[in-house]
Design a protein around this motif. Structure first.
Motif, PDB file in Angstrom:
ATOM      1  N   TYR A 173       4.589   2.148  -0.025  1.00 19.81           N
ATOM      2  CA  TYR A 173       4.827   0.737  -0.343  1.00 19.81           C
ATOM      3  C   TYR A 173       5.064   0.474  -1.826  1.00 19.81           C
ATOM      4  CZ  TYR A 173       2.813   0.017   4.323  1.00 19.81           C
ATOM      5  OH  TYR A 173       2.556   0.052   5.675  1.00 19.81           O
ATOM      6  N   ALA A 188      -6.728  -6.529   9.691  1.00 19.35           N
ATOM      7  CA  ALA A 188      -6.271  -7.491   8.685  1.00 19.35           C
ATOM      8  C   ALA A 188      -6.998  -8.821   8.876  1.00 19.35           C
ATOM      9  CB  ALA A 188      -4.758  -7.687   8.823  1.00 19.35           C
ATOM     10  N   ASP A 290       0.116 -11.028   3.480  1.00 22.96           N
ATOM     11  CA  ASP A 290      -0.235 -10.380   4.748  1.00 22.96           C
ATOM     12  C   ASP A 290       0.975  -9.545   5.167  1.00 22.96           C
ATOM     13  OD1 ASP A 290      -0.659  -9.758   7.394  1.00 22.96           O
ATOM     14  OD2 ASP A 290      -1.286 -11.764   8.002  1.00 22.96           O
ATOM     15  N   ASP A 291       0.783  -8.226   5.200  1.00 23.15           N
ATOM     16  CA  ASP A 291       1.917  -7.319   5.441  1.00 23.15           C
ATOM     17  C   ASP A 291       1.736  -6.542   6.747  1.00 23.15           C
ATOM     18  OD1 ASP A 291       4.355  -6.267   4.682  1.00 23.15           O
ATOM     19  OD2 ASP A 291       3.499  -4.638   3.505  1.00 23.15           O
ATOM     20  N   ALA A 292       1.135  -7.214   7.744  1.00 25.88           N
ATOM     21  CA  ALA A 292       0.753  -6.507   8.974  1.00 25.88           C
ATOM     22  C   ALA A 292       1.923  -5.804   9.668  1.00 25.88           C
ATOM     23  CB  ALA A 292       0.076  -7.480   9.937  1.00 25.88           C
ATOM     24  N   ASN A 321      -3.323  -5.493   4.928  1.00 29.46           N
ATOM     25  CA  ASN A 321      -2.537  -4.742   5.911  1.00 29.46           C
ATOM     26  C   ASN A 321      -3.517  -4.031   6.857  1.00 29.46           C
ATOM     27  OD1 ASN A 321      -0.435  -3.454   7.253  1.00 29.46           O
ATOM     28  ND2 ASN A 321       0.608  -2.850   5.371  1.00 29.46           N
TER      29      ASN A 321
END
Ligand SMILES: Cc1ncc(COP(=O)(O)O)c(C=O)c1O
Length: 481
Positions: A173, A188, A290-292, A321
Motif C-alpha cells: 500500500y 475494521a 476505511d480501506d476495507a 483495514n
C-alpha cells in the motif's frame, strides 16, 4: 402482546395450560412487562379460537402463581409488585435501555434472510466459501506445538503480526508505519468503534460520505455523534462540503472509504485524495480512511491510487483495514494505523474491552500475510471477482435494463443500481424475500429510495442470474416496471 401464536388443540397438554405457559413465557422474556394489560377474556378467546372459559382458566392459573392481577371491572394485568413467583427482572426495560442502539429493522430483516440458505443472497458481502484459504492440518499442528502463544497478548496486538503488517503496509500500500503505530483490532469494525468511543465525545459532529457503509452502523449514533453527509461526484467526496460543514458545525472528524466505496463502488481520484488531505490538514480535522475493500482490483481494470495514508506525512490520517474481504471475515483480524499516542490510547481501551483479539487468529493472519500466499490469493480474487461481476452485469442487462441503471464496478463486491422509478423499498425487499432473493436497499446506507446494492461475491454465477430474475419478478409483483 404477540398474537401469531395458536394453541395446539390436538396436543396432550390442556389448551388452558398451553395458554398459561405462552403468557408466562412472554412475561418472563419481558414482552409483557409488569403492569401491562392483558386482553379481555372474551377478546383473547376469539383471537385464539377457544372458549372464554379456557382463557379464564389460564388467567386463573397465572393469578394463582402471582403473575397476574385483576379487579372486577378493571381488567387483568401483569403483577406490578411481585414480579411473579419467579421474580424475573424487567428484561423489557433493560433491552430497551443501554447505550448501544439496536441495528436498524431493515438490516435485521436482511440479516435474517441471509441465514436462510434457500434464499439467493445478493446482500452478503462475503467471499464464497471455496475462496477462503485453508490451512493444512500439519501447519496448524506445527503452530500449536511450536509458536502459538495462548496467553494474553500485547495490548497493541501480537508483536510478530505487527512486524508483518508493517512490511505488508509498505509493500502493498506504500504506507510507512512502524509496528508501534499499528493496533491489531477485531476487524475494521472494532477500529471504527474504538475511534467513535475513545477519540470523540457525545455531541461531536462528524462527516461521512452520503451514502456510506458507516451510515449503516448505529455505533456512531450510539456514541452520541452528530452525523453529516458529504456529497460525492465522479471523483469522490466534494471537498467544499467539508469546509462548509466545518464552518457550520465545527467538524471533529471526517470518515472516508475512498477505494471501492461501499456501497457505490466509487474510487476517489488521486488529485481528490490530495485535496481532501490538504483541506483536513488546513482545518486540523483528523481523517479516518476505511480501506476495507482497497486491495480488490479486478483483473483487467485500472489499479486504484494509493491510499490517502500513503500521502500523509503529518499523521492526520487514521488508516483502517482488515483481512475480512481478502482472506476470511471469521478471523476477525483488522488494524488501525495512526500516531503512536492515538494507537496507545485505543490499545488501552481495547484492552479494557476484550483483552485483545484471539491469539490463534493473529497467528493465522501473520502466517498468511508473511507467506507468498497473499499474492496468490489476490491474483485469484482479481479473476474471481471479474467473473462474478460479469455474471451480475449479464443478468442485469437481461432482466433490469428496462427499469434500472448502474455503473460497472472496477473492483470489490457490489453493483450500485438505481431503479428509474423508485418503489417502496420495504415492500420490494419483502416481495423479493418471498420470491427467494435478498439484496440491500440503499436506504440502509442513507441513500434515497430506489437505490439497491447488489452483491456478487457470495453466490455462484448461475445463482446470481437466478437472483436477478427473481428480483425482477418481485418488482413486477409490487407494480414496479
Ligand atoms: C467499508 C467497510 N468497512 C468496514 C467493514 C467492517 O469489516 P470487518 O470488521 O469485517 O473488517 C465493512 C464490512 O462490510 C465495510 O464494508
Amino acid at each position: 402482546m404477540k398474537v401469531e401464536w395458536q394453541p395446539d388443540k390436538q396436543g396432550n397438554t390442556p389448551v388452558y395450560q398451553q395458554i398459561a405457559q405462552w403468557l408466562e413465557r412472554q412475561i418472563i422474556q419481558g414482552d409483557l412487562p409488569p403492569g401491562a394489560s392483558l386482553p379481555a377474556e372474551r377478546a383473547l378467546a376469539q383471537r385464539l379460537g377457544v372458549n372464554r372459559g379456557t382463557v379464564s382458566a389460564a388467567y386463573e392459573e397465572l393469578r394463582a402463581a402471582g403473575l397476574l392481577q385483576s379487579w372486577q371491572g378493571s381488567g387483568t394485568w401483569v403483577s406490578r409488585h411481585l414480579w411473579g413467583v419467579q421474580r424475573v427482572p424487567n428484561w423489557h426495560k433493560y433491552t430497551n435501555g443501554g447505550a448501544f442502539l439496536p441495528a436498524y429493522p431493515l438490516v435485521k430483516r436482511i440479516q435474517e434472510a441471509c441465514f436462510d440458505p434457500s434464499i439467493v443472497n445478493l446482500a452478503k458481502a462475503e467471499l464464497a466459501t471455496p475462496l477462503i484459504p485453508t490451512f493444512q492440518p500439519q501447519e496448524l499442528q506445527e503452530l500449536l506445538q511450536s509458536q502459538l502463544q495462548l496467553g494474553y497478548i500485547h495490548p497493541k496486538g501480537d508483536p510478530g503480526l505487527r512486524e508483518v503488517l508493517s512490511r505488508h503496509l509498505r509493500d502493498q500500500y506504500g504506507i510507512a508505519a512502524s509496528p508501534e503505530e499499528i493496533l491489531v483490532t477485531s476487524g475494521a469494525q472494532q477500529a471504527l468503534h474504538l475511534i467513535s468511543l475513545c477519540l470523540l465525545s457525545p455531541g461531536d459532529a462528524v462527516a461521512m460520505e452520503g451514502p456510506s457503509y458507516s451510515y449503516s452502523l448505529p455505533l456512531f449514533t450510539s456514541a452520541g455523534l452528530r452525523l453529516y453527509r458529504l456529497s460525492m461526484d465522479e471523483e469522490g467526496i466534494v471537498p467544499g462540503d467539508i469546509r462548509r460543514l466545518h464552518q457550520e458545525n465545527k467538524l471533529r472528524m471526517v470518515f472516508v472509504n475512498p477505494t471501492y466505496h461501499n456501497p457505490t463502488g466509487l474510487v476517489m481520484s488521486e488529485s481528490r485524495r490530495r485535496e481532501v488531505l490538504d483541506l483536513c490538514m488546513e482545518l486540523r480535522i483528523p481523517l479516518v480512511e476505511d480501506d476495507a475493500y482497497g486491495a480488490l482490483a479486478m483483473k483487467g481494470s485500472r489499479k486504484p491510487p494509493q491510499p490517502i495514508k500513503a500521502m500523509d506525512s503529518s499523521g492526520a490520517v487514521l488508516y483502517v483495514n482488515s483481512v475480512s474481504k481478502t482472506i476470511a471475515p471469521g478471523l476477525r483480524i483488522g488494524w488501525l494505523v495512526g500516531p503512536r499516542s492515538v494507537v496507545e490510547r485505543l490499545a488501552d481501551a481495547k484492552q479494557q474491552m476484550d483483552f485483545g483479539t484471539s491469539s490463534v487468529s493473529q497467528q493465522l493472519a501473520r502466517r498468511f500475510l508473511e507467506s507468498d500466499r497473499w499474492r496468490a490469493q489476490m491474483e485469484r480474487l482479481a479473476t474471481y471477482l471479474c467473473t462474478q461481476r460479469e455474471a451480475m452485469l449479464t443478468a442485469l442487462d437481461l432482466h433490469l435494463s428496462d427499469c434500472a441503471e448502474w455503473k460497472v464496478p472496477e473492483g470489490s463486491y457490489h453493483v450500485w443500481c438505481r431503479l428509474r422509478e423508485p418503489v417502496g423499498e420495504r415492500q420490494l425487499l419483502d416481495a423479493a424475500i418471498l420470491e427467494g432473493v435478498v439484496f440491500t436497499p440503499g436506504s440502509v446506507y442513507g441513500a434515497e429510495e430506489g437505490w439497491m446494492r447488489l452483491t456478487y461475491s457470495w453466490e455462484a454465477p448461475d445463482a446470481i442470474g437466478d437472483g436477478i430474475r427473481r428480483l425482477k419478478k418481485a418488482l413486477l409483483e409490487i407494480g414496479g416496471r
